[in-house]
Scaffold this motif. Structure first.
Motif, PDB file in Angstrom:
ATOM      1  N   ALA A 169       0.840  -1.203   0.000  1.00  0.00           N
ATOM      2  CA  ALA A 169       0.000   0.000   0.000  1.00  0.00           C
ATOM      3  C   ALA A 169       0.874   1.252   0.000  1.00  0.00           C
ATOM      4  CB  ALA A 169      -0.927  -0.015   1.208  1.00  0.00           C
ATOM      5  N   VAL A 170       1.933   1.248   0.815  1.00  0.00           N
ATOM      6  CA  VAL A 170       2.846   2.393   0.844  1.00  0.00           C
ATOM      7  C   VAL A 170       3.581   2.510  -0.486  1.00  0.00           C
ATOM      8  CG1 VAL A 170       4.844   3.412   1.991  1.00  0.00           C
ATOM      9  CG2 VAL A 170       3.107   2.226   3.338  1.00  0.00           C
ATOM     10  N   THR A 171       4.028   1.374  -1.028  1.00  0.00           N
ATOM     11  CA  THR A 171       4.717   1.387  -2.322  1.00  0.00           C
ATOM     12  C   THR A 171       3.837   2.030  -3.391  1.00  0.00           C
ATOM     13  OG1 THR A 171       5.952  -0.620  -1.774  1.00  0.00           O
ATOM     14  CG2 THR A 171       5.772  -0.052  -4.104  1.00  0.00           C
ATOM     15  N   LEU A 172       2.578   1.655  -3.416  1.00  0.00           N
ATOM     16  CA  LEU A 172       1.662   2.176  -4.426  1.00  0.00           C
ATOM     17  C   LEU A 172       1.435   3.669  -4.255  1.00  0.00           C
ATOM     18  CD1 LEU A 172      -0.119   1.488  -6.831  1.00  0.00           C
ATOM     19  CD2 LEU A 172      -1.948   0.892  -5.232  1.00  0.00           C
ATOM     20  N   ARG A 173       1.264   4.133  -3.014  1.00  0.00           N
ATOM     21  CA  ARG A 173       1.038   5.568  -2.785  1.00  0.00           C
ATOM     22  C   ARG A 173       2.256   6.389  -3.184  1.00  0.00           C
ATOM     23  NH1 ARG A 173      -1.574   3.847   2.066  1.00  0.00           N
ATOM     24  NH2 ARG A 173       0.271   4.349   3.298  1.00  0.00           N
TER      25      ARG A 173
END
Length: 280
Positions: A90-94
């Motif tokens: 999720a952090v990678t995507l954001r």
């Protein structure tokens, strides 16, 4: 006559205060973004509850807990850890989304601490983690999960989960800065699930082939799951002394702390350095 040194670096304490203030500002930015896109937050909070119900009732009648006990009590620590680990993507995507849209370039052009952007991303994800744990714990209580060792060991377990999630948030920030493309980052999401499944989260590892059991026993997911079972007093907790167990399962709390510290030590400076270099 010599001109005064206008470019002297401020004291370390001042730089740390500056970085912390900028980082908290960016944490607030992430939270305000979620208010504008509530669907993302709702989906992130519903997912843990769905996992509890789905795995608890689908697997519950088919899997025997080592030493006996309620399977949903055996399952809950694994689900807590699984949700913490999936946060890395999720952090990678954001971060990749911000990078691909030029947001990171605008941040670099602003007079702000370079560590503030990674700190803000990891800090905002930590708040998401608190909300997810609250939702999941409430759902677990409804389906029969209980923590049996008292308030302090229970608090230790949740703090350990949040520390691991924070460490994984730094890893996700680094990956997002490296990928820099939201479509590519989205393709990486399914790769997290084999890591969480190849562990003791949902099934005992004793029935696996010896080589696969060794991989699962040294998986940080297994250590974190065993630590939570131990601190919650749930079925499947490692026996006292840990005879015959791999070291991470014999000392799961220590192993999880070491994994978390190692991840932060590696990915925090990598994230800051990568953010700086991308602007050159």
């Amino acid at each position: 006559m010599t001109a005064p040194a206008l470019t002297a670096r401020p004291p370390l304490a001042a730089r740390l205060r500056w970085a912390a203030a900028d980082g908290l500002t960016l944490v607030g930015r992430e939270l305000s973004r979620l208010r504008q896109e509530p669907g993302e937050l709702i989906a992130a909070l519903i997912f843990p509850a769905v996992m509890v119900v789905l795995f608890g009732y689908v697997f519950g009648s088919a899997i025997k807990v080592p030493g006996g006990g309620n399977y949903r009590e055996y399952l809950m620590p694994g689900l807590f850890v699984m949700v913490s680990f999936t946060s890395v993507m999720a952090v990678t995507l954001r971060v990749a989304t911000d990078a691909s849209r030029g947001v990171m370039d605008r941040f670099r052009a602003m007079p702000m601490a370079r560590s503030a952007v990674p700190f803000g991303q990891a800090g905002a994800d930590l708040i998401h983690g608190v909300l997810a744990l609250v939702i999941m714990a409430a759902t677990g209580l409804i389906v029969g999960w209980r923590a049996h060792r008292g308030l302090w060991p229970t608090a230790e377990a949740f703090l350990l989960l949040l520390l691991m999630r924070h460490a994984l948030g730094w890893a996700g920030c680094y990956l997002g800065l490296v990928v820099r493309n939201e479509q590519t980052a989205d393709q990486f999401v399914p790769l997290v699930f084999p890591v969480t499944m190849l562990s003791n989260s949902f099934v005992p590892t004793g029935g696996m082939p010896s080589w696969l059991q060794a991989v699962a026993d040294w998986n940080p997911v297994s250590a974190a799951t065993a630590a939570c079972r131990q601190l919650f007093g749930n079925p499947g907790a490692p026996a006292a002394g840990g005879d015959g167990l791999a070291w991470p399962l014999a000392h799961p709390v220590t192993a999880t702390l070491l994994w978390s510290i190692a991840l932060i030590a590696v990915f925090a400076p990598l994230s800051v350095r990568t953010f700086q270099r991308r602007g050159r």
